[in-house]
Design a protein around this motif. Structure first.
Motif, PDB file in Angstrom:
ATOM      1  N   ARG A  75       3.729  -3.069  -4.018  1.00 28.19           N
ATOM      2  CA  ARG A  75       4.363  -3.191  -2.697  1.00 28.19           C
ATOM      3  C   ARG A  75       5.760  -3.777  -2.799  1.00 28.19           C
ATOM      4  NH1 ARG A  75       0.833  -6.316   1.515  1.00 28.19           N
ATOM      5  NH2 ARG A  75       2.806  -6.033   2.640  1.00 28.19           N
ATOM      6  N   SER A 294      -3.490   2.874  -0.683  1.00 27.95           N
ATOM      7  CA  SER A 294      -2.177   2.687  -0.085  1.00 27.95           C
ATOM      8  C   SER A 294      -1.161   3.485  -0.898  1.00 27.95           C
ATOM      9  CB  SER A 294      -1.788   1.204  -0.060  1.00 27.95           C
ATOM     10  OG  SER A 294      -0.525   1.023   0.549  1.00 27.95           O
ATOM     11  N   PRO A 297       3.854   1.802   0.515  1.00 31.08           N
ATOM     12  CA  PRO A 297       3.709   0.410   0.976  1.00 31.08           C
ATOM     13  C   PRO A 297       3.456   0.253   2.470  1.00 31.08           C
ATOM     14  CG  PRO A 297       5.528   0.601  -0.583  1.00 31.08           C
ATOM     15  CD  PRO A 297       5.078   2.004  -0.279  1.00 31.08           C
ATOM     16  N   SER A 300      -1.816   2.106   4.686  1.00 32.03           N
ATOM     17  CA  SER A 300      -2.984   1.713   3.899  1.00 32.03           C
ATOM     18  C   SER A 300      -4.250   1.962   4.693  1.00 32.03           C
ATOM     19  CB  SER A 300      -2.899   0.236   3.508  1.00 32.03           C
ATOM     20  OG  SER A 300      -2.878  -0.586   4.659  1.00 32.03           O
TER      21      SER A 300
END
Length: 519
Positions: A75, A294, A297, A300
């Motif tokens: 992320r 996910s 980023p 998800s």
């Protein structure tokens, strides 16, 4: 080992006051003397225990810093594979296990309080390196491996802390004292896994805290723990003590490597503590791989590891002093035996829950790369992915309960195995001379020093489990990460069966010496 201890051991020399380094030294320490313990010893021991727990707690947090941050690196813009992330989780555990030996031997050489100051200051290095490099996504993977390795210094803190506290308490209270000391340290794992996502701007606290819209700021965690490490060094400097009675030469401590029970207990500690630290390190990635998707980023679906990953370490930490207390009451070997039975049952149950998961379709790497470059091009999750992830999310509560059961067993086993070590060595000292003789007194004093050395060695060997478990989960020879995780639990269950047999053979077998003395 019998032949070594059956002859009167030599009195370990205490360094003259003039030869010692400056600091808070205590020359006369007799915790086995009831009058001394009630008038002086208890308060001093309690104060040292409290600040030892604080320093060890921070050590564990830094040691497991990568266990949770590794799951957040993608992320933050890092393109690491699942296998690479497991290596980042595993390497600090390997280094920490190796450092536990010199950290153990440092306490008798330099003093428990002096080494507590040094070991706390050492935590500044990995935390500041972490803070600097997590801001640079173009950093090569090998650099991150080196940085993660420096976090291993936090693992060494446990050995020196336990070796130091072992000298402060009488035999009848060692199980509880060592259990509390270790539990306070172990809680550092749970604390870092619970608070790090929140500190850096991610979601956490079972979803009560939402992710920051401005993105992750991973370096915050590094700066915070660097500051806390300085605080730990200061509290150790002002509030802890060195014991002259703990003085020993490294070669005298290394003599314990020739005792068979040193290695038997080290092996059993791989099963208890090695499982605790290995599962704790791997749990965030385990949840992410099996129950979460996910592709970019900003999108998800499934179970967010940040909500639950800390629970395993929390349960294992809380149950550790319970293991010490149960061992004081019922015997360490009996509790350890029951622990391995529970771990076998729990591990097989975790394996069963994983067999109920559905395979989640994965998009080709080139599509994921395109979506990451242009998030607006992401078409959303297909019905097949949504169905599979929802099904797996329904399995998650059963997986979590079974896994927490395993963690509870590891915590109890950690406490019971460490309670066994001082008793094993004291039982041999009881063979030397009659009660009250100089030979008996010298043997008991030597047994305490040797038990501290064994605690360090067992801690070092046991911590190797923290390296082996994540590596087994990653299984680079298995293409499917989910299959690798599932198969690993069968390997662990077989290992616990072996630990169960070893516990019975050495410490519970009828008519054996260790069974008679109630280890």
């Amino acid at each position: 080992m019998t032949s070594v201890v059956s002859s009167p051991p030599e009195q370990q020399p205490t360094p003259p006051a003039s030869a010692r380094r400056t600091g808070r030294w205590i020359d006369d320490w007799e915790p086995e003397n009831p009058a001394f313990w009630e008038s002086t010893g208890r308060a001093v021991a309690k104060r040292n225990l409290i600040w030892s727990i604080f320093g060890e707690h921070l050590g564990f947090s830094v040691w497991l810093l990568w266990s949770v941050s590794a799951a957040l690196l993608t992320r933050a813009g890092f393109a690491f594979t699942p296998q690479q992330l497991f290596w980042l989780v595993a390497v600090p555990n390997l280094v920490g296990s190796l450092l536990r030996l010199p950290y153990t031997f440092a306490v008798p050489k330099f003093g428990g309080r002096n080494w507590a100051v040094f070991s706390a200051l050492m935590l500044v290095l990995p935390t500041l390196l972490f803070a600097y490099f997590v801001q640079r996504p173009d950093t090569p993977f090998w650099v991150f491996i080196v940085i993660a390795a420096t976090a291993g210094v936090g693992g060494g803190n446990f050995a020196s802390s336990m070796a130091s506290i072992n000298f402060f308490y009488p035999t009848r209270l060692k199980g509880t004292a060592l259990g509390l000391n270790a539990a306070g340290g172990n809680l550092g794992v749970s604390v870092i896994q619970f608070f790090l996502p929140i500190i850096v701007g991610g979601a956490g606290a079972f979803g009560l805290v939402k992710a920051s819209q401005s993105g992750l700021v991973l370096e915050r965690a590094g700066y915070l723990y660097a500051a806390l490490a300085v605080v730990a060094a200061l509290t150790a400097y002002f509030f802890m003590n060195n014991l002259s009675a703990a003085y020993s030469k490294p070669r005298d401590q290394l003599a314990v490597v020739k005792y068979k029970h040193t290695w038997v207990m080290s092996f059993l500690y791989v099963g208890t503590f090695g499982s605790f630290i290995g599962y704790s390190a791997a749990m965030p990635l385990l949840i992410k791989i099996n129950f979460f998707r996910s592709p970019i980023p900003t999108e998800s679906i499934g179970i967010n590891f940040a909500y639950y990953a800390f629970l395993g370490a929390l349960v294992g930490s809380v149950t550790r002093p319970i293991g010490g207390w149960l061992a004081d009451k019922y015997g360490g070997a009996r509790v350890t035996f029951a622990t391995f039975v529970a771990m076998i049952i729990g591990t097989l149950t975790v394996f069963y829950t994983l067999t109920q998961l559905r395979t989640v379709p994965v998009a080709p790497p080139e599509k994921i790369a395109a979506w990451t470059k242009d998030p607006s091009s992401f078409p959303g999750f297909s019905p097949e992915i949504v169905s599979a992830v929802n099904h797996n999310s329904d399995i998650f509560p059963f997986f979590l309960i079974a896994f927490l059961f395993v963690f509870a067993a590891t915590g109890i086993g950690n406490g019971s195995t460490y309670r066994m070590i001082p008793l094993i060595w004291k039982s041999y000292a009881l063979k030397v001379g009659a009660d009250g003789t100089p030979e008996r007194a010298a043997a008991e004093k030597k047994s305490t020093k040797e038990a501290s050395a064994v605690i360090g060695i067992a801690g070092a060997v046991g911590a190797l489990g923290g390296f082996l478990i994540p590596i087994t989960f990653s299984s680079p020879w298995v293409d499917d990460p989910v299959a690798a995780v599932k198969n690993a639990f069968i390997v662990f269950a077989v290992f616990y069966v072996i630990c169960l047999a070893v516990t019975w053979a050495f410490y519970l077998r009828p008519k054996s010496f260790m069974t008679k003395v109630g280890v």
